[in-house]
Design a protein around this motif. Structure first.
Motif, PDB file in Angstrom:
ATOM      1  N   GLN A 418       0.814  -1.205   0.000  1.00 49.13           N
ATOM      2  CA  GLN A 418       0.000   0.000   0.000  1.00 49.13           C
ATOM      3  C   GLN A 418       0.851   1.260   0.000  1.00 49.13           C
ATOM      4  N   LEU A 419       1.967   1.224   0.751  1.00 49.79           N
ATOM      5  CA  LEU A 419       2.791   2.417   0.903  1.00 49.79           C
ATOM      6  C   LEU A 419       3.844   2.567  -0.187  1.00 49.79           C
ATOM      7  N   ALA A 420       4.427   1.448  -0.619  1.00 48.35           N
ATOM      8  CA  ALA A 420       5.546   1.517  -1.564  1.00 48.35           C
ATOM      9  C   ALA A 420       5.237   0.886  -2.914  1.00 48.35           C
ATOM     10  N   GLY A 421       4.071   0.245  -3.049  1.00 47.95           N
ATOM     11  CA  GLY A 421       3.718  -0.366  -4.323  1.00 47.95           C
ATOM     12  C   GLY A 421       3.783  -1.880  -4.270  1.00 47.95           C
ATOM     13  N   THR A 422       2.931  -2.516  -5.070  1.00 49.73           N
ATOM     14  CA  THR A 422       2.857  -3.973  -5.093  1.00 49.73           C
ATOM     15  C   THR A 422       4.164  -4.598  -5.548  1.00 49.73           C
ATOM     16  N   ALA A 423       4.817  -4.002  -6.522  1.00 49.48           N
ATOM     17  CA  ALA A 423       6.084  -4.554  -7.014  1.00 49.48           C
ATOM     18  C   ALA A 423       7.145  -4.555  -5.925  1.00 49.48           C
ATOM     19  N   THR A 424       7.130  -3.539  -5.056  1.00 47.93           N
ATOM     20  CA  THR A 424       8.100  -3.485  -3.959  1.00 47.93           C
ATOM     21  C   THR A 424       7.851  -4.607  -2.958  1.00 47.93           C
ATOM     22  N   ALA A 425       6.578  -4.913  -2.692  1.00 50.30           N
ATOM     23  CA  ALA A 425       6.257  -6.037  -1.811  1.00 50.30           C
ATOM     24  C   ALA A 425       6.770  -7.346  -2.403  1.00 50.30           C
ATOM     25  N   ILE A 426       6.626  -7.500  -3.712  1.00 50.08           N
ATOM     26  CA  ILE A 426       7.140  -8.703  -4.373  1.00 50.08           C
ATOM     27  C   ILE A 426       8.660  -8.776  -4.233  1.00 50.08           C
ATOM     28  N   LEU A 427       9.340  -7.638  -4.376  1.00 52.45           N
ATOM     29  CA  LEU A 427      10.796  -7.606  -4.233  1.00 52.45           C
ATOM     30  C   LEU A 427      11.210  -8.034  -2.830  1.00 52.45           C
ATOM     31  N   ALA A 428      10.555  -7.488  -1.812  1.00 55.55           N
ATOM     32  CA  ALA A 428      10.907  -7.828  -0.430  1.00 55.55           C
ATOM     33  C   ALA A 428      10.724  -9.320  -0.169  1.00 55.55           C
ATOM     34  N   LEU A 429       9.626  -9.891  -0.651  1.00 53.69           N
ATOM     35  CA  LEU A 429       9.381 -11.321  -0.452  1.00 53.69           C
ATOM     36  C   LEU A 429      10.371 -12.174  -1.250  1.00 53.69           C
ATOM     37  N   SER A 430      10.800 -11.680  -2.400  1.00 49.39           N
ATOM     38  CA  SER A 430      11.764 -12.409  -3.220  1.00 49.39           C
ATOM     39  C   SER A 430      13.124 -12.479  -2.536  1.00 49.39           C
ATOM     40  N   LEU A 431      13.501 -11.409  -1.855  1.00 51.75           N
ATOM     41  CA  LEU A 431      14.766 -11.427  -1.114  1.00 51.75           C
ATOM     42  C   LEU A 431      14.709 -12.438   0.028  1.00 51.75           C
ATOM     43  N   LEU A 432      13.541 -12.571   0.665  1.00 49.91           N
ATOM     44  CA  LEU A 432      13.392 -13.588   1.693  1.00 49.91           C
ATOM     45  C   LEU A 432      13.493 -14.995   1.094  1.00 49.91           C
ATOM     46  N   ALA A 433      12.944 -15.190  -0.108  1.00 58.78           N
ATOM     47  CA  ALA A 433      13.040 -16.495  -0.768  1.00 58.78           C
ATOM     48  C   ALA A 433      14.487 -16.854  -1.059  1.00 58.78           C
ATOM     49  N   LEU A 434      15.275 -15.884  -1.507  1.00 63.69           N
ATOM     50  CA  LEU A 434      16.694 -16.136  -1.749  1.00 63.69           C
ATOM     51  C   LEU A 434      17.415 -16.480  -0.446  1.00 63.69           C
ATOM     52  N   ALA A 435      17.050 -15.797   0.636  1.00 63.06           N
ATOM     53  CA  ALA A 435      17.633 -16.129   1.939  1.00 63.06           C
ATOM     54  C   ALA A 435      17.237 -17.551   2.352  1.00 63.06           C
ATOM     55  N   GLY A 436      16.009 -17.953   2.019  1.00 59.71           N
ATOM     56  CA  GLY A 436      15.573 -19.313   2.310  1.00 59.71           C
ATOM     57  C   GLY A 436      16.371 -20.349   1.548  1.00 59.71           C
ATOM     58  N   ALA A 437      16.726 -20.043   0.299  1.00 58.47           N
ATOM     59  CA  ALA A 437      17.552 -20.971  -0.483  1.00 58.47           C
ATOM     60  C   ALA A 437      18.922 -21.137   0.164  1.00 58.47           C
ATOM     61  N   VAL A 438      19.487 -20.046   0.643  1.00 60.40           N
ATOM     62  CA  VAL A 438      20.787 -20.117   1.329  1.00 60.40           C
ATOM     63  C   VAL A 438      20.656 -20.930   2.618  1.00 60.40           C
ATOM     64  N   SER A 439      19.564 -20.720   3.359  1.00 60.83           N
ATOM     65  CA  SER A 439      19.345 -21.473   4.585  1.00 60.83           C
ATOM     66  C   SER A 439      19.167 -22.964   4.298  1.00 60.83           C
ATOM     67  N   ALA A 440      18.495 -23.297   3.194  1.00 63.67           N
ATOM     68  CA  ALA A 440      18.312 -24.705   2.829  1.00 63.67           C
ATOM     69  C   ALA A 440      19.637 -25.383   2.544  1.00 63.67           C
ATOM     70  N   ALA A 441      20.597 -24.629   2.024  1.00 63.91           N
ATOM     71  CA  ALA A 441      21.911 -25.201   1.731  1.00 63.91           C
ATOM     72  C   ALA A 441      22.617 -25.665   3.007  1.00 63.91           C
ATOM     73  N   ARG A 442      22.221 -25.117   4.163  1.00 60.18           N
ATOM     74  CA  ARG A 442      22.835 -25.473   5.431  1.00 60.18           C
ATOM     75  C   ARG A 442      22.172 -26.683   6.083  1.00 60.18           C
ATOM     76  N   LEU A 443      21.067 -27.157   5.509  1.00 60.16           N
ATOM     77  CA  LEU A 443      20.393 -28.330   6.062  1.00 60.16           C
ATOM     78  C   LEU A 443      21.171 -29.602   5.764  1.00 60.16           C
ATOM     79  N   GLY A 444      20.968 -30.615   6.574  1.00 54.72           N
ATOM     80  CA  GLY A 444      21.574 -31.913   6.308  1.00 54.72           C
ATOM     81  C   GLY A 444      20.726 -32.724   5.353  1.00 54.72           C
ATOM     82  N   GLU A 445      21.337 -33.719   4.730  1.00 54.35           N
ATOM     83  CA  GLU A 445      20.595 -34.609   3.841  1.00 54.35           C
ATOM     84  C   GLU A 445      19.852 -35.636   4.696  1.00 54.35           C
ATOM     85  N   VAL A 446      18.541 -35.797   4.452  1.00 53.28           N
ATOM     86  CA  VAL A 446      17.765 -36.762   5.228  1.00 53.28           C
ATOM     87  C   VAL A 446      17.293 -37.945   4.372  1.00 53.28           C
ATOM     88  N   GLN A 447      17.518 -37.872   3.067  1.00 49.24           N
ATOM     89  CA  GLN A 447      17.115 -38.987   2.212  1.00 49.24           C
ATOM     90  C   GLN A 447      18.179 -40.074   2.134  1.00 49.24           C
TER      91      GLN A 447
END
Length: 449
Positions: A418-447
């Motif tokens: 609402q304050l900065a625009g819908t595209a900005t909200a998408i950008l902020a969430l996308s940066l969190l997704a990239l951080a999640g990918a980095v965090s997943a790399a630190r997980l152990g293999e369970v299969q």
């Protein structure tokens, strides 16, 4: 802890055609090879696989027909309900299904056979959605809106019970390295139905769907949940361990201690929390498409088509890859969602003409749907394979409760839009997704064995 270990006579093997179809679907050369389930469950695994497949497919199709993000929101508008009430649907449906699960899991642990919790939860969801369908035929305005919100609360609580029980029962009846494949096929079937629904809407052009259309859609969804419950009653579940003396609240607080004492589980919850952004981002892609287009029913149908196609194309692949390494699936899906969001932000802000068309937004939602399907299948498979029979219900409940709380906090991204625009909200969430990918790399293999 009380352990129910008395074994009934071994059940007979399923009919040979069932076994052959199971082997063809899963690639098993011998359906009797099982990694982490009892021998009695292994003997009937082919039949159990199809019971899970049919039940999960039916409920997933029901989820699509009664989608809070699309169907219920459009129903609210068609009935003239206040927009503020429509804004409560998704948070209640998602967070309301997750947050009470600690209490539910503590209660479920006292039952050696847990499939009945899944069955009653499915019946509860059916009754709630049927009530929504009847509301569409009988009420309008604010009254309809409040009733739909109340039924969404009932739906969410029933969904929470089924969610805790489903992973526990899945872990007891389906062997490791088969669970991701099972969930992938169920997701693909639901995606195909969504695809057909979107195609039908697209062909309607500028026509409006009336309350009767939504009523039929919701009553069909309720019938699917009842079908799933009926099929699940035939599942042969081995009685398991019961534990956790004391009341549910005490056991819930004790389960929360896993976040402090269990480092691998804590890393998984952090990864899941970051990758939650793939779910939160999807409505903003829809909002952006509405802002750039004319908001017609045909445009909505195009977006539904993209969503259905995403599940149909990607879910079986993500499922099989998850059985090999769910950690790598989470890494890949998070990266895909993050890169897409950054690209969309740049394209929209640069005013690139082709990127503002309905077809472009359908393509964006298609890619986003593929990424989100990977996150969902990857994190579900990772959790089930990481846990043991004793910890699976607690792991599921703790992680779902934490995510439920964070989902409510995720409403802040609406303020960002609402304050900065819908595209900005998408950008902020996308940066969190990239951080999640980095965090997943630190997980152990369970299969891996």
């Amino acid at each position: 802890m009380t352990d129910t270990t008395a074994h009934a006579p071994h059940p007979p093997h399923p009919p040979r055609p069932v076994v052959e179809l199971y082997e063809a679907i899963t690639g098993d050369e011998d359906a009797r090879v099982c990694k982490d389930i009892p021998e009695s469950a292994c003997r009937v695994q082919p039949a159990s696989f199809f019971i899970h497949l049919i039940s999960n497919t039916a409920t997933k199709i029901g989820d699509e027909l009664a989608s809070a993000k699309l169907v219920l929101a459009w129903l609210m508008a068609a009935l003239g309900a206040p927009a503020a009430l429509a804004g409560l649907l998704v948070p209640i449906r998602e967070a309301g299904a997750l947050m009470p699960q600690l209490l539910v899991a503590a209660f479920i642990r006292h039952a050696p056979v847990r499939k009945w919790f899944w069955i009653w939860g499915s019946i509860g969801q059916a009754l709630a959605v049927a009530g929504m369908g009847l509301t569409a035929l009988t009420l309008t305005g604010a009254a309809a809106g409040w009733v739909l919100v109340a039924l969404t609360v009932v739906f969410a609580l029933a969904r929470g019970m089924s969610s805790v029980a489903s992973k526990d029962v899945l872990g007891k009846t389906i062997s490791k390295q088969r669970r991701g494949t099972l969930m992938g096929y169920a997701s693909a079937a639901a995606g195909a139905v969504t695809l057909l629904l979107g195609l039908w809407l697209t062909l309607q052009g500028g026509a409006d769907a009336d309350a009767g259309f939504f009523a039929v859609l919701l009553l069909a969804a309720a019938a699917l949940w009842l079908l799933a419950a009926a099929v699940f009653t035939t599942l042969q579940e081995e009685p398991g361990a019961t534990g956790g003396g004391g009341n549910a609240l005490t056991e819930s607080l004790r389960s929360l201690g896993l976040l402090r004492t269990d480092a691998p589980f804590r890393r998984f919850v952090l990864t899941r929390a970051l990758l939650m952004s793939t779910a939160l981002a999807q409505p903003f892609y829809v909002m952006l498409a509405q802002q750039q287009g004319d908001g017609g029913l045909a445009d909505l149908g195009l977006l539904i088509l993209a969503t259905g196609l995403a599940g149909t194309l990607s879910a079986p692949i993500w499922g099989r890859l998850s059985d090999r390494s769910s950690r790598r699936v989470l890494m890949a899906a998070g990266t895909l969602a993050g890169v897409l969001g950054v690209a969309v932000f740049l394209l929209v802000n640069l005013g690139v003409p082709w990127a503002l068309s309905p077809w472009a937004f359908a393509a964006f939602l298609l890619i986003m749907g593929i990424a989100h399907a990977g996150v969902r299948l990857g994190r579900k498979t990772y959790l089930v394979d990481m846990a043991t029979t004793e910890t699976r219900a607690a792991y599921t409940a703790v992680s779902n409760t934490v995510i439920g709380i964070l989902l409510l906090a995720g409403g802040v991204f609406g303020l960002v839009a609402q304050l900065a625009g819908t595209a900005t909200a998408i950008l902020a969430l996308s940066l969190l997704a990239l951080a999640g990918a980095v965090s997943a790399a630190r997980l152990g293999e369970v299969q891996q064995d």
